[in-house]
Design a protein around this motif. Structure first.
Motif, short mmCIF file in Angstrom:
data_model
loop_
_atom_site.label_atom_id
_atom_site.label_comp_id
_atom_site.label_asym_id
_atom_site.label_seq_id
_atom_site.Cartn_x
_atom_site.Cartn_y
_atom_site.Cartn_z
N ARG A 192 0.84 -1.20 0.00
CA ARG A 192 0.00 0.00 0.00
C ARG A 192 0.87 1.25 0.00
O ARG A 192 0.62 2.20 -0.73
CB ARG A 192 -0.91 -0.03 1.22
N PRO A 225 -10.68 6.52 4.88
CA PRO A 225 -11.12 6.65 3.48
C PRO A 225 -10.96 8.07 2.95
O PRO A 225 -10.84 8.25 1.73
CB PRO A 225 -12.58 6.21 3.52
N VAL A 241 0.97 4.24 -2.85
CA VAL A 241 0.76 5.63 -2.46
C VAL A 241 1.97 6.47 -2.85
O VAL A 241 1.84 7.57 -3.40
CB VAL A 241 0.47 5.72 -0.95
N ARG A 275 -6.81 -0.28 8.18
CA ARG A 275 -7.36 0.32 6.98
C ARG A 275 -7.23 1.83 7.11
O ARG A 275 -7.70 2.43 8.08
CB ARG A 275 -8.85 -0.05 6.88
N PRO A 304 -13.75 3.71 -2.10
CA PRO A 304 -12.98 3.62 -0.85
C PRO A 304 -13.85 3.56 0.40
O PRO A 304 -13.37 3.15 1.45
CB PRO A 304 -12.15 4.92 -0.85
N TRP A 340 -8.42 9.97 3.11
CA TRP A 340 -7.14 10.08 2.42
C TRP A 340 -7.18 9.41 1.06
O TRP A 340 -6.62 9.91 0.10
CB TRP A 340 -6.03 9.46 3.27
N ARG A 341 -7.87 8.27 1.06
CA ARG A 341 -7.95 7.55 -0.22
C ARG A 341 -8.71 8.38 -1.23
O ARG A 341 -8.31 8.50 -2.40
CB ARG A 341 -8.68 6.23 -0.04
#
Lengths: 565, 865
Positions: free
Chosen positions: B647, B767, B651, B764, B703, B769-770
């Protein structure tokens, strides 16, 4: 005369493709597969060397149009000095690691379609060195990557799968961006033929119209894609773990070759298209895209070289040291790209080919080391020099070449790049390059002193009696020795090799010869009548049959002298 | 004949130094054969060394004789060259030696410079090398394995060293320089199963390798700036260089080139703070120490400094007095040299191991030699003449070799028969008189006692220090003189302690039975001729000390022609020691007085109880420090971004791309304008906008959902909307393809995911940020698309494909009007115009099939087995 040779260049794709297809039904029968494979690599190597020498002597760039659809409409494959050097080296490296694989590959790997996969991998690699079309470059990358996914997971151990997953995901990301970027390039320039793109960029610069809006951003997208494949800072994440788990001959081939294809793509497309030099256009001072991109590349080069070598020094397993070292050496090539003069590109190209050979031979040495010790952990190695003196000698020569001590090959690559760094205001990169050299020495000595000197550990695996290992890896020695001899040739014969590399660099920074060889006269006339008039002034109409009257390139070494008396 | 050659050369070369690109070639019949002879001299030791590899292991005498032949041949060839051609004068453009072209593109050819400095070193190296071959036979005895390995390595080293000092091309010097590093690494790490020795060998190689990189960079920078690539051109640099580059400005590339080169010289010659590797290199067997640390490897740095002196330091030029060099030279070189000198001396007296004692005195002496070259850039007035403050540098260097090599040789010999620890050698003279007398004689040279050439050499050095008084330095000379006195005191004290211990007089060390450090190479004692070789080479070398001391005229006959710096002050050569003493007393000479003080102090210190323990050098920590920093610190820095987490990688790749992209694009107002103008027409076709909003919403909601099946369905709905998009924009073939793909992929995903283990993510990320990252990426690509579409170039190729898919367009001059012959343009493009791409794509598909197939059976077979 060159017309008849022109169509030979597609053999670089046809031979491995045919060999690959032939060896699919032969799976499980290693002898005929090996014969076919060896012949395939050997013949492409010889062909590349022959065409390289012939092309250099005639000062010709060989072009072949696929399906006889002329550039820029069909796909053209182009064989210039750059392609020639890389094709020859790639074939040699493939041959060396292939011969080595006779003795190291387990049978379940051979049964897992090792032979066809490696042939098709070389089909992709050769095509990417040859192609003159951006979309076709994408296709060849796909072939290469798909073959490398399969080769990485060959044997299907759990570790391999998890490492290959990272490799696959990151490369897919890059491929996606590649396709998008290719589409945008078509939108901006209306063509994807490299020579045509170069011509249009040149015309736009020369006519004062300027580059299309967003051209720099487009260049950044391409740079990202190629940089990920070439493992530049900060996009190398896929690399360090990848070569760690797969069979050693595959690791050797990949360590030598995979990153170079990414670097090659930058070497090919950037000086030609995105960062085209405007030195020969009197009316233009500077290509703004070139300035920006070269700065980005220079910063990347610094981190790639230095962080890469720090990562390598800190490792404690031979394979990891070697594979992370690939990054730091890619840094030198990136350094050469950041300068992007003809002579610096020559240095970059030289460094690429020597690094392919040397790195592959080091990995292959590691394979036999593992056979002796059953592991590549430095703590479990020791005393190999006495057990296997020949291996020690081969490793030492290759390691010192990698460090770049004269008169071995790495020295001459580094030399030209650092020299051009001093010469072009990138002194800070030159200093980093020198420091990286010293740390490289440290990391290679680490392997040497732990692996080859130091007392033998008490527990070497019982099966690995020195005689057994030696007698079972004869072809391994042959493969390594071939590559080491080639590395020695690149060192002691650096001058002739540099002649080719210099011509290649010059062909890249002043793309007139490339444009003229690939594009039909009518197209050049249509896009840029002045250039056509200049290029064809005093040259016969049938450009296929008549060689050029005079050499249009300047040997950049002498050119540099004129600039800096 | 030679002199006329020189004259013509000087005549031809006058005034054109500035423009020459390479050295003027001398096309004489004899000149290239001289080059070949010099090449032979350089490579003879290596070749004979390699020949010994082919002898049977038992053939020891043959092996020794062959190995001996190499340096002897080299020595004789060089001597012959010296006799026939003389010393190449420095103001001749190019020597009596032609160059053989090797790598003209890279400024690296085979050419040699046989000036006094180079020839002297070459003769010294080959001469001492021959004696070391003999000594090694005595030292290793009949140990076949050691001798088998030793001679080739030694030959390799000798060749490299002769190459360093004779090369004319700077890069050729560098080449041999690095070869000395490699070969000395192999020699220092002789005990390859001794982890400690291996570490020390690595330390030496990495330290000198670092310096080598400096020299490399310096040569390249200098060559790039001035286009001078050979030493002969360098030395004849003329005055144009001065005007342009002499200033001490930090933007002066020549200044930096000098610093880099001096860094190389300083590491090689063990100058502070890099002196630690030299005592560490004592892990080598004694023949190696005797060779490397007396005459060769460590002197390479001194040699290089001597090479650089006439330009960077300054030189007397007949026409215009002293031509100054770089302003930094006198301070940098003198201070570093002087400090190393006194530091080495102080550490050396606090050691017990003979080899360590002599190693630190070597460090001290190397400092002295550096300091001498530093002083050489000053000049003073004497009787109306301007004189350069350096005399007989070659005598200084030779003097050191002639006592230091015997000291090491005898240290090894004593270590062999008794011990290398000075505290255990009390009264050794009774058992081994010859060895002890030789080592005492050599020790007397170390102490610079009257009667050895060392005495005169020391006087010359003190003279040079004293004359600083008449230069800009003024009274600061006393500081350096004090350092020199301390150094001399320590050397005298070492001699006193060595002598008293060996003879068993009061004041010597007494045996300490607790501390026994044995030499590594104990074996059965031999007798006879070969056994005596363990001390005879030392005796031969030490005899030169006394020849020089008592008959300096003979010494001058040998070395006088090689000397470059010979002021009027000593026009008649080096005085005899009694002459110097009488003259000194008569004139009340300060240097002689200082020398006297040093001797008295040294005798007192020698008998005194202080400084009898052992101490460690602080600088020994430097290399472990560097190693730690690189391995541990560097590893941490690397792992900071190489986390192993997929991940993070994704990123970071996206962030790297986006930051560079926005960095480039945000400043570009044209990109804004173009995108805005494209966006202006968004309301042309509402169904498209509607579908676009749906696509974006589904993508952004991805997300937020964590259930896998729902994610797949969302992805699928996104895809189906794209199909609709194709349809409303009238691309039915694309829509069909996409539809098929979406159906298959959704069904397959759902089926496969059921078989996978339950997904329980440990962590996790938020979301938000995603979504933020996804939006940034989407905006970037969207913006770029608008810009690319807005460009609309004049000569798009697409039109050509439409026109030619069925039959050739009349104006298609390129392909003679040949058409594709198909009614469906997509088909024609896929299988004809760009059929080659299709071949590639088919290959990709087959490869995927092969790859998957190769995964499957192997898994099955493993399960069964």
């Amino acid at each position: 005369m060159s017309g008849s040779i022109n169509n030979f260049i597609i053999l670089f794709c046809v031979i491995p493709l045919a060999a690959g297809l032939l060896s699919v039904p032969l799976v499980g029968r290693s002898f005929p597969s090996r014969v076919i494979g060896t012949l395939s690599f050997a013949s492409t190597f010889l062909l590349a060397v022959y065409l390289l020498i012939q092309g250099y002597a005639d000062n010709t760039i060989y072009v072949s149009y696929m399906g006889s659809w002329t550039a820029p409409f069909g796909i053209s494959v182009v064989f210039d000095n750059l392609s020639g050097l890389l094709l020859a080296t790639a074939s040699a490296v493939a041959l060396g690691s292939y011969i080595h694989s006779y003795s190291t590959n387990a049978s379940h790997i051979e049964r897992g379609y090792f032979h066809p996969l490696i042939q098709l991998l070389m089909f992709g690699v050769n095509l990417s060195f040859l192609t003159g079309d951006i979309f076709n470059l994408f296709v060849s990358f796909e072939i290469m990557l798909m073959a490398s996914y399969a080769l990485l997971t060959i044997g299907a151990s759990k570790k391999q799968m998890s490492q290959a997953y990272k490799y696959v995901m990151l490369n897919l990301l890059a491929s996606t961006i590649f396709v998008i970027a290719a589409g945008m390039a078509y939108g901006m320039l209306g063509t994807l033929n490299m020579a045509d793109m170069a011509l249009i960029v040149k015309t736009k610069l020369a006519s004062g119209e300027g580059l299309p809006v967003g051209f720099t951003a487009l260049a950044v997208m391409f740079l990202l894609v190629f940089a990920l494949k070439g493992a530049f800072f900060p996009l190398w994440f896929w690399l360090p773990d990848t070569y760690y788990t797969c069979p050693i001959s595959i690791a050797g081939l990949f360590g030598g070759m995979l990153t170079k294809v990414g670097v090659y793509a930058v070497v090919r497309t950037f000086p030609l298209i995105f960062t085209q030099s405007v030195a020969d256009i009197a009316s233009v001072d500077v290509n703004p895209t070139r300035t920006t991109i070269l700065w980005i590349i220079a910063v990347a080069a610094a981190f790639t070289m230095f962080l890469g070598v720090l990562g390598a020094v800190s490792q404690h397993e031979v394979r990891r040291i070697l594979s992370i070292h690939v990054i730091s050496q890619v840094g030198y090539m990136v350094f050469g790209l950041a300068i992007m003069t003809g002579w610096a590109l020559a240095g970059c190209i030289f460094y690429m080919i020597q690094h392919m050979v040397v790195k592959c031979s080091l990995f292959l040495c590691c394979g036999i080391m593992e056979k002796h010790a059953g592991s590549d952990d430095l703590d479990k190695l020791g005393g190999l020099l006495k057990r296997d003196t020949l291996l020690g000698v081969l490793f030492f020569v290759a390691a010192m070449s990698l460090v770049g001590l004269p008169p071995l090959s790495g020295f001459f690559g580094k030399m030209v790049i650092i020299q051009e760094g001093w010469n072009n205001g990138l002194w800070w990169l030159s200093i980093i390059g020198l420091a990286t050299g010293a740390l490289t020495l440290l990391s290679m000595l680490k392997i040497w002193s732990y692996g080859y000197w130091n007392p033998e550990p008490k527990k070497y695996p019982q099966a690995a009696k020195p005689e057994n290992v030696k007698s079972s890896s004869r072809s391994g020695y042959i493969g390594i020795a071939m590559l080491v001899v080639l590395a020695l040739f690149l060192g002691f014969g650096a001058n002739p090799v540099y002649k080719f590399a210099d011509r290649a660099g010059e062909q890249l920074v002043s793309p007139d010869a490339y444009i003229m060889a690939v594009l039909p006269k009518e197209r050049i006339k249509l896009v840029n009548p002045e250039l056509a008039a200049k290029l064809y002034d005093g040259i016969g109409h049938d450009r296929m049959s008549e060689p050029l009257d005079e050499e249009p390139m300047i040997i950049s070494a002498s050119y540099n002298k004129e600039v800096h008396p | 004949m030679i002199s006329t050659l020189f004259l013509t050369l000087i005549g031809a070369d006058n005034g054109q130094h500035a423009s020459v690109a390479g050295p003027a070639l001398v096309e004489g019949a004899g000149s290239s054969s001289r080059t070949l002879l010099l090449l032979l001299a350089i490579f003879a030791p290596l070749v004979t060394g390699l020949i010994t590899l082919f002898y049977p292991r038992k053939g020891i005498t043959l092996r020794v004789l062959t190995a001996l032949a190499g340096p002897v041949i080299a020595f004789l060839l060089l001597l012959n060259h010296f006799n026939v051609n003389g010393v190449q004068p420095l103001d001749a453009g190019s020597g009596p030696v032609a160059e053989i072209s090797w790598m003209p593109l890279l400024h690296l050819n085979l050419a040699f410079l046989t000036d006094g400095l180079g020839l002297f070193f070459a003769l010294l190296v080959s001469g001492v090398g021959a004696l070391i071959v003999l000594y090694a036979r005595g030292y290793f005895g009949k140990n076949e394995d050691d001798l088998y390995r030793f001679y080739p390595t030694l030959g390799f080293f000798t060749t490299a060293m002769i190459g360093v000092v004779l090369s004319d091309y700077m890069l050729l010097t560098l080449l041999f320089w690095e070869l000395t590093s490699i070969s000395s690494f192999l020699l220092i790490g002789w005990d390859r199963y001794d982890k400690h020795a291996v570490k020390l060998a690595m330390q030496a190689f990495v330290t000198t390798g670092m310096g080598g990189m400096g020299l490399f960079g310096g040569i390249l920078l200098f060559g790039m700036t001035t286009n001078v690539w050979t030493w002969s051109e360098f030395i004849n640099f003329g005055t144009w260089w001065q005007a342009e580059y002499a200033s001490l400005a930090f933007n002066n590339p020549v200044f930096w080139a000098f610093l880099l080169m001096f860094f190389g010289a300083a590491t090689k010659s063990a100058q502070f703070p890099w002196q630690y590797w030299l005592p560490g290199a004592m892990a080598a067997p004694t023949p190696v120490s005797a060779f490397l640390h007396s005459a060769t490897m460590v002197k390479a740095g001194v040699f290089l400094t001597g090479r650089l002196l006439p330009v960077f330091g300054g030189a007397m030029v007949a026409a215009d007095g002293l031509r100054a060099g770089l302003e930094i030279w006198p301070w940098l070189v003198t201070i570093i040299g002087g400090f190393t000198m006194v530091l080495g001396a102080l550490i050396s007296i606090n050691q017990h191991d003979l080899k360590r004692i002599f190693a630190y005195t070597t460090v001290s002496q190397l400092g002295l030699l550096m300091c001498m070259y530093g002083l050489g850039s000053f000049a003073y007035e004497h009787n109306g003449h301007l004189l350069q403050n350096i005399d007989f540098d070659i005598t200084q260097i030779a003097n050191h070799a002639f006592y230091k090599a015997p000291l090491f040789i005898l240290a090894g010999a004593l270590g062999h028969v008794l011990s290398r620890n000075i505290t255990e050698l009390n009264g050794a003279i009774k058992k081994h008189p010859a060895m002890c007398i030789t080592i005492i004689l050599a020790g007397y040279g170390l102490a610079a006692g009257p009667g050895t050439i060392s005495f005169q050499a020391k006087e010359l050095f003190l003279y040079a220090i004293y004359h600083l008084k008449y230069t800009a330095v003024g009274n600061w000379w006393m500081l350096l003189m004090a350092a020199a006195i301390v150094t001399a005191t320590c050397n005298v004290a070492i001699f006193i302690r060595l002598t008293t211990t060996l003879i068993g007089l009061p004041g010597g060390f007494k045996a300490d039975p607790n501390a026994i450090e044995a030499d590594h190479h104990h074996h059965e004692h031999e007798h006879g001729f070969w056994a005596s070789m363990i001390w005879v080479p030392g005796a031969i070398l030490v005899s030169f000390q006394y020849i020089g001391g008592f008959v300096p005229s003979l010494w001058m006959r040998v070395f006088g022609d090689l000397e470059v710096y010979n002021n009027n002050y000593f026009a008649e050569g080096i005085p005899t020691f009694w002459g110097a003493i009488i003259h000194g007393i008569h004139e009340f000479s300060v240097p002689l007085m200082c020398s006297g003080i040093a001797i008295v102090c040294g005798i007192v210190l020698g008998f005194s109880p202080i400084f009898r323990g052992t101490i460690k050098d602080v600088c020994d920590k430097i290399y472990p420090g560097i190693y730690w920093l690189a391995v541990t610190g560097g590893g941490k820095a690397f792992r900071l971004i190489q986390t192993g987490n997929m991940r993070h990688y994704t990123v970071m790749v996206l962030i790297a791309f986006l930051s560079v992209f926005y960095f480039v694009s945000l400043g570009d107002s044209k990109m804004f304008d173009l995108a805005v103008s494209q966006l202006g027409s968004f309301n042309e076709f509402w169904p498209g906008v509607f579908l676009g909003v749906i696509i974006c919403t589904t993508a952004l909601s991805l997300p937020l959902v964590s259930h896998r099946i729902i994610r797949i369905l969302l992805l699928g709905s996104c895809g189906f909307t794209v199909v609709a998009m194709y349809l409303v924009y009238q691309a039915p073939d694309l829509a069909l393809t996409q539809l098929t793909f979406e159906i298959i992929s959704v069904v397959l995903f759902v089926l496969v995911i059921r078989l996978l283990p339950r997904d329980v993510p440990k962590y996790r990320p938020n979301p938000i940020w995603r979504i933020a990252l996804g939006t940034m990426a989407g905006l970037a690509f969207g913006w770029m698309t608008l810009v690319a579409v807005g460009a609309d170039p004049a000569n798009k190729l697409g039109m050509w494909f439409t026109m030619n898919s069925y039959e050739g367009f009349v104006r298609d001059v390129y392909n003679a009007g040949r058409g594709g012959g198909g009614k469906n343009i997509v088909n024609v493009i896929l299988v004809d115009f760009r059929g080659f791409d299709t071949l590639g794509e088919i290959t990709v598909l087959s490869l995927a099939a092969l790859g998957v197939w190769s995964l499957l059976p192997s898994r099955r077979s493993r399960k069964t087995s």
